[in-house]
Design a protein around this motif. Structure first.
Motif, PDB file in Angstrom:
ATOM      1  N   ASN A 102       0.344  -0.791   0.128  1.00 41.06           N
ATOM      2  CA  ASN A 102       0.263   0.025   0.039  1.00 41.06           C
ATOM      3  C   ASN A 102       0.645   1.200  -0.050  1.00 41.06           C
ATOM      4  O   ASN A 102       2.551   1.182  -0.218  1.00 41.06           O
ATOM      5  CB  ASN A 102      -1.266   0.127   1.105  1.00 41.06           C
ATOM      6  N   ASN A 103       0.131   2.658   0.334  1.00 35.24           N
ATOM      7  CA  ASN A 103       1.161   3.834   0.226  1.00 35.24           C
ATOM      8  C   ASN A 103       1.992   4.313   1.546  1.00 35.24           C
ATOM      9  O   ASN A 103       2.595   5.072   0.975  1.00 35.24           O
ATOM     10  CB  ASN A 103       0.082   4.503  -0.673  1.00 35.24           C
ATOM     11  N   ALA A 104       1.453   3.360   2.369  1.00 34.89           N
ATOM     12  CA  ALA A 104       2.208   3.792   3.170  1.00 34.89           C
ATOM     13  C   ALA A 104       4.040   3.415   2.766  1.00 34.89           C
ATOM     14  O   ALA A 104       4.677   4.337   4.223  1.00 34.89           O
ATOM     15  CB  ALA A 104       1.747   2.953   4.687  1.00 34.89           C
ATOM     16  N   LEU A 125       2.080  10.501  -8.286  1.00 32.60           N
ATOM     17  CA  LEU A 125       0.766  10.698  -9.212  1.00 32.60           C
ATOM     18  C   LEU A 125       0.115   9.656  -8.556  1.00 32.60           C
ATOM     19  O   LEU A 125       0.238   8.211  -7.579  1.00 32.60           O
ATOM     20  CB  LEU A 125       1.013   9.342 -11.226  1.00 32.60           C
ATOM     21  N   ASP A 126      -1.547  10.552  -8.110  1.00 31.90           N
ATOM     22  CA  ASP A 126      -2.138  10.162  -7.108  1.00 31.90           C
ATOM     23  C   ASP A 126      -3.708  10.474  -7.612  1.00 31.90           C
ATOM     24  O   ASP A 126      -3.033  11.915  -7.365  1.00 31.90           O
ATOM     25  CB  ASP A 126      -1.527  10.078  -5.949  1.00 31.90           C
ATOM     26  N   ALA A 127      -4.422   9.840  -6.967  1.00 32.54           N
ATOM     27  CA  ALA A 127      -5.966  10.428  -7.152  1.00 32.54           C
ATOM     28  C   ALA A 127      -6.085  11.279  -5.534  1.00 32.54           C
ATOM     29  O   ALA A 127      -7.274  12.137  -5.337  1.00 32.54           O
ATOM     30  CB  ALA A 127      -7.262   9.240  -6.719  1.00 32.54           C
ATOM     31  N   PHE A 129      -3.978  13.216  -2.284  1.00 32.18           N
ATOM     32  CA  PHE A 129      -3.368  14.091  -1.651  1.00 32.18           C
ATOM     33  C   PHE A 129      -2.179  13.065  -0.377  1.00 32.18           C
ATOM     34  O   PHE A 129      -1.471  13.360   0.023  1.00 32.18           O
ATOM     35  CB  PHE A 129      -3.545  15.082  -0.239  1.00 32.18           C
ATOM     36  N   ASP A 130      -3.720  12.552   0.127  1.00 31.35           N
ATOM     37  CA  ASP A 130      -2.199  11.311   1.206  1.00 31.35           C
ATOM     38  C   ASP A 130      -2.152  12.244   2.284  1.00 31.35           C
ATOM     39  O   ASP A 130      -1.435  11.865   2.730  1.00 31.35           O
ATOM     40  CB  ASP A 130      -1.241  10.947   0.626  1.00 31.35           C
ATOM     41  N   MET A 131      -3.347  13.352   2.423  1.00 27.52           N
ATOM     42  CA  MET A 131      -2.746  14.216   3.820  1.00 27.52           C
ATOM     43  C   MET A 131      -3.342  13.801   4.776  1.00 27.52           C
ATOM     44  O   MET A 131      -4.647  14.853   5.299  1.00 27.52           O
ATOM     45  CB  MET A 131      -2.691  15.217   2.826  1.00 27.52           C
ATOM     46  N   PHE A 214       3.584   5.646  -7.740  1.00 23.18           N
ATOM     47  CA  PHE A 214       2.855   5.747  -8.231  1.00 23.18           C
ATOM     48  C   PHE A 214       1.589   5.263  -7.865  1.00 23.18           C
ATOM     49  O   PHE A 214       2.029   4.411  -7.170  1.00 23.18           O
ATOM     50  CB  PHE A 214       3.828   5.314  -9.716  1.00 23.18           C
ATOM     51  N   ASP A 215       0.894   5.923  -7.419  1.00 23.09           N
ATOM     52  CA  ASP A 215      -0.598   4.955  -7.054  1.00 23.09           C
ATOM     53  C   ASP A 215      -1.092   5.003  -7.917  1.00 23.09           C
ATOM     54  O   ASP A 215      -1.126   5.570  -8.843  1.00 23.09           O
ATOM     55  CB  ASP A 215      -1.202   6.162  -5.496  1.00 23.09           C
ATOM     56  N   ILE A 216      -1.117   3.578  -8.244  1.00 20.16           N
ATOM     57  CA  ILE A 216      -1.966   3.422  -9.351  1.00 20.16           C
ATOM     58  C   ILE A 216      -3.482   3.769  -9.202  1.00 20.16           C
ATOM     59  O   ILE A 216      -4.033   3.969 -10.484  1.00 20.16           O
ATOM     60  CB  ILE A 216      -1.980   1.982  -9.480  1.00 20.16           C
ATOM     61  N   ASP A 217      -4.401   3.655  -8.425  1.00 22.13           N
ATOM     62  CA  ASP A 217      -5.464   4.438  -8.437  1.00 22.13           C
ATOM     63  C   ASP A 217      -5.470   6.134  -8.953  1.00 22.13           C
ATOM     64  O   ASP A 217      -6.701   6.505  -8.842  1.00 22.13           O
ATOM     65  CB  ASP A 217      -5.554   4.153  -6.636  1.00 22.13           C
ATOM     66  N   VAL A 218      -4.523   6.601  -9.843  1.00 17.75           N
ATOM     67  CA  VAL A 218      -4.669   7.801 -10.341  1.00 17.75           C
ATOM     68  C   VAL A 218      -5.403   7.771 -11.140  1.00 17.75           C
ATOM     69  O   VAL A 218      -5.775   8.498 -12.058  1.00 17.75           O
ATOM     70  CB  VAL A 218      -2.810   8.156 -10.325  1.00 17.75           C
TER      71      VAL A 218
HETATM   72 MN   LIG Z   1      -2.251   7.402  -2.675  1.00 18.49          MN
END
Ligand SMILES: [Mn+2]
Length: 289
Positions: A102-104, A125-127, A129-131, A214-218
């Protein structure tokens, strides 16, 4: 005659390093991103080394470090292990690929370069902010906020592909307030991905080293069913491939990660084939350095 596949380029030595990081714990929605490194390696057998569009073979070999034993390990507990393994890979290789998970994994990845975070540039590259807030500790939804809290200046961060109705006003305001450069998916369509990357790389021109998440969920969900966070209206997959090739060709990019692929959700191997081609695009880009 059997064709040469990208899987044939992967072995015990190479200019590029590959590290599998099958971490799933800490996902906002529990899934099976831990299955992704295996699925990607398997699918590479179906990806030819020859690019008909450039007339070139991928000549880059990949040193596969295998998978880290982080299945079931929480991001906070896996942090040092991932950082240290990625650091070993980065030291001896022009480029390191981290296959999440995962993105962690992006937080320890940024710490793996062995230089102060002030000198590190981060492109996502991500849908998303991961904020998300960090009061629950590191999860897959907050690596960017974690890194800001770790000392990564917001000015060093470019986020590309943000999706409408998939983030909050506070995340957006906090990203802007931190100085993060933000490109929505509409910006990518309007400007084109080349222009967006020109601007991002110009902004990060003085950073010593770059990492790309590269978060593929973008990618648009219809083209990426195996990502829990992907939404309709996302990035066209050819834009994602073009970005991978372009960024891997940039010598200051030292590490790239691929995250949030959950093979248990995939349909007709669409996402597996997308993730495997991402590896090919990264290698094609690296070969052009
Ligand atoms: Mn992400």
């Amino acid at each position: 005659m059997a064709w040469a596949s990208v899987a044939d380029l992967i072995g015990s030595e190479g200019e590029v390093a590959l590290v599998g990081v099958p971490m799933e714990a800490g996902s906002v929605t529990a899934g099976r991103c831990d299955l992704a490194p295996d699925a990607v390696r398997r699918t590479l057998r179906r990806i030819s080394t020859y690019d008909v569009e450039t007339g070139r073979e991928i000549g880059t070999h990949v040193h596969d470090f295998g998978d880290l034993p982080v299945q079931g390990v929480a991001p906070a507990d896996g942090f040092a292990q991932i950082r240290d393994a990625a650091a070993r890979a980065v030291q001896g290789h022009g480029l390191t690929l981290l296959l999440g998970g995962n993105n962690a994994v992006t937080r320890p990845a940024a710490h793996a370069l062995g230089i102060p975070l002030a000198n590190v540039g981060l492109i996502t590259l991500d849908a998303h902010f991961d904020m998300r807030e960090t009061d629950v500790g590191p999860v897959n939804g907050n690596p960017v906020r974690c890194l800001l809290e770790d000392g990564l200046p917001g000015w060093n961060v470019c986020q590309i592909g943000l999706a409408p109705f998939a983030n909050t006003a506070k995340m957006h305001a906090d990203a802007r307030g931190a100085g993060i450069s933000v490109y929505t998916i509409a910006d990518c369509r309007r400007l084109g991905i080349d222009e967006v990357l020109d601007e991002a790389l110009a902004r990060l021109a003085h950073k010593e080293a770059l990492i790309v998440d590269f978060d593929i969920d973008v990618i648009d969900r219809a083209q990426c069913p195996g990502a829990p966070g992907a939404r309709p209206g996302g990035m066209p997959v050819e834009m994602f491939f073009a970005a991978a090739r372009r960024l891997a060709a940039e010598p200051r990019v030292r590490l790239v990660d691929l995250t949030e692929f959950d093979p248990s959700l995939d349909v007709a191997d669409v996402t597996a084939l997308t993730a495997a081609r991402w590896v090919a695009e990264i290698l094609a880009g690296f070969s052009a350095r």
